[in-house]
Design a protein around this motif. Structure first.
Motif, PDB file in Angstrom:
ATOM      1  N   ARG A 190      -2.841   0.230 -10.321  1.00  0.00           N
ATOM      2  CA  ARG A 190      -3.666   0.034  -9.130  1.00  0.00           C
ATOM      3  C   ARG A 190      -2.868  -0.626  -8.011  1.00  0.00           C
ATOM      4  NH1 ARG A 190      -9.496  -2.221 -10.076  1.00  0.00           N
ATOM      5  NH2 ARG A 190      -9.479  -1.661  -7.867  1.00  0.00           N
ATOM      6  N   ARG A 191      -3.170  -0.232  -6.782  1.00  0.00           N
ATOM      7  CA  ARG A 191      -2.410  -0.710  -5.631  1.00  0.00           C
ATOM      8  C   ARG A 191      -2.516  -2.221  -5.475  1.00  0.00           C
ATOM      9  NH1 ARG A 191      -3.751   2.385  -0.248  1.00  0.00           N
ATOM     10  NH2 ARG A 191      -3.066   4.062  -1.648  1.00  0.00           N
ATOM     11  N   ARG A 192      -3.679  -2.793  -5.732  1.00  0.00           N
ATOM     12  CA  ARG A 192      -3.843  -4.237  -5.541  1.00  0.00           C
ATOM     13  C   ARG A 192      -2.987  -5.027  -6.523  1.00  0.00           C
ATOM     14  NH1 ARG A 192      -5.830  -5.469 -10.761  1.00  0.00           N
ATOM     15  NH2 ARG A 192      -8.040  -4.987 -11.043  1.00  0.00           N
TER      16      ARG A 192
END
Length: 305
Positions: free
Chosen positions: A40-42
């Protein structure tokens, strides 16, 4: 004629189908959930921010000169009683730089990844409308929460380990390896430095379990991940504000924020455990209550998203 098999419900307790080879403990394996969260990007963004912080501090010290400690501050031995100023000796060695990096980030920056990883667990699935499909797979509710909580806590711990590791490497290149010089006088040998820093990281992680519990509990109550993350960070800030109200007297001993800098006792010539033990007891007690509320509430919740 036998009655037709009913599909698993997403209201109330998840049904356990009597399918051949079905094992509840094999659903949603930890490695699968971990890989989902890692991509995930976060997660990548938070890792990048924590890895960049030591280099930002090195640049700041290079521009501003050697810290002189005039502004005060520092960790709090015994949960905020005596104050030491780690900024005074931040550039003395890589160990000092790593300890300073933990000090400047423990109060807020390290709160954010814990709230993010734990608050984005169940709420994100609900916001994507995939939660009911996970339960209908079927993944038992307790198994789903357990897998997500373990992975979230694992990523939170990894974030707290990443920061001092990068700081040690960057600090060694910038300031050299050497003993941990103490602002109160004296120094810890190079052999004692890494174990002491490990104790600091472990205590910071334990002290952040309250934030993790808040975020995880809120994540089971809302379909908005930002609400769960923001709520946990906000309540943590409220705790810090209340701890600053000295009129509360001994009532502050029951606030997790009161003990958040008790790890400074590990950076003394003689290791002191008193403040860290009290802080651990307070944090773990609150965290267990919040985790129990999350499991209890989610087991009875109607899943509509």
């Amino acid at each position: 004629m036998s009655a037709p098999v009913q599909p698993p419900e997403v209201r109330g307790d998840t049904a356990h189908p009597e399918a051949a080879g079905y094992r509840a403990r094999r659903t949603l394996p930890l490695r699968v959930e971990a890989m989902r969260q890692l991509r995930r990007r976060r997660t990548l963004l938070m890792g990048g921010i924590l890895a960049a912080l030591p280099f930002i501090l090195i640049i700041a010290f290079a521009i501003g000169g050697t810290p002189d400690g005039e502004d005060g501050g520092g960790g709090g031995g015994g949960g905020g009683g005596g104050r030491i100023n780690l900024m005074d000796v931040a550039t003395e060695s890589a160990a000092n730089f790593a300890a300073t990096s933990l000090f400047v980030s423990a109060g807020f920056l390290l709160v954010v990844p814990v709230a993010l990883f734990c608050g984005d667990t169940v709420a994100s699935e609900a916001s994507w409308s995939s939660l009911r499909y996970l339960l209908a797979a079927p993944v038992p509710r307790v198994r789903l929460l357990w897998s997500k909580l373990v992975v979230a806590l694992g990523f939170s711990l990894a974030a707290m380990v990443l920061l001092p590791l990068v700081a040690l490497v960057a600090g060694t290149a910038a300031y050299g390896w050497g003993p941990l010089k103490l602002p109160t006088g004296g120094a810890l040998s190079a052999g004692d430095t890494v174990p002491r820093l490990a104790i600091v990281v472990a205590f910071i992680f334990v002290s952040q379990l309250v934030t993790a519990g808040l975020a995880f509990w809120l994540s089971t109550k809302t379909d908005a991940p930002l609400g769960a993350v923001g709520g946990a960070v906000g309540l943590t800030i409220v705790g810090n504000v209340l701890d600053a109200v000295t009129a509360l007297g001994s009532w502050r001993d029951f606030l997790p924020a009161h003990w958040q800098f008790a790890w400074a006792d590990a950076l003394q010539p003689q290791l002191e455990w008193g403040g860290m033990i009290k802080g651990t007891a307070v944090s773990v007690t609150y965290a267990l209550i919040l985790f129990a509320l999350a499991f209890r509430g989610f087991s009875r919740k109607d899943i509509v998203s």
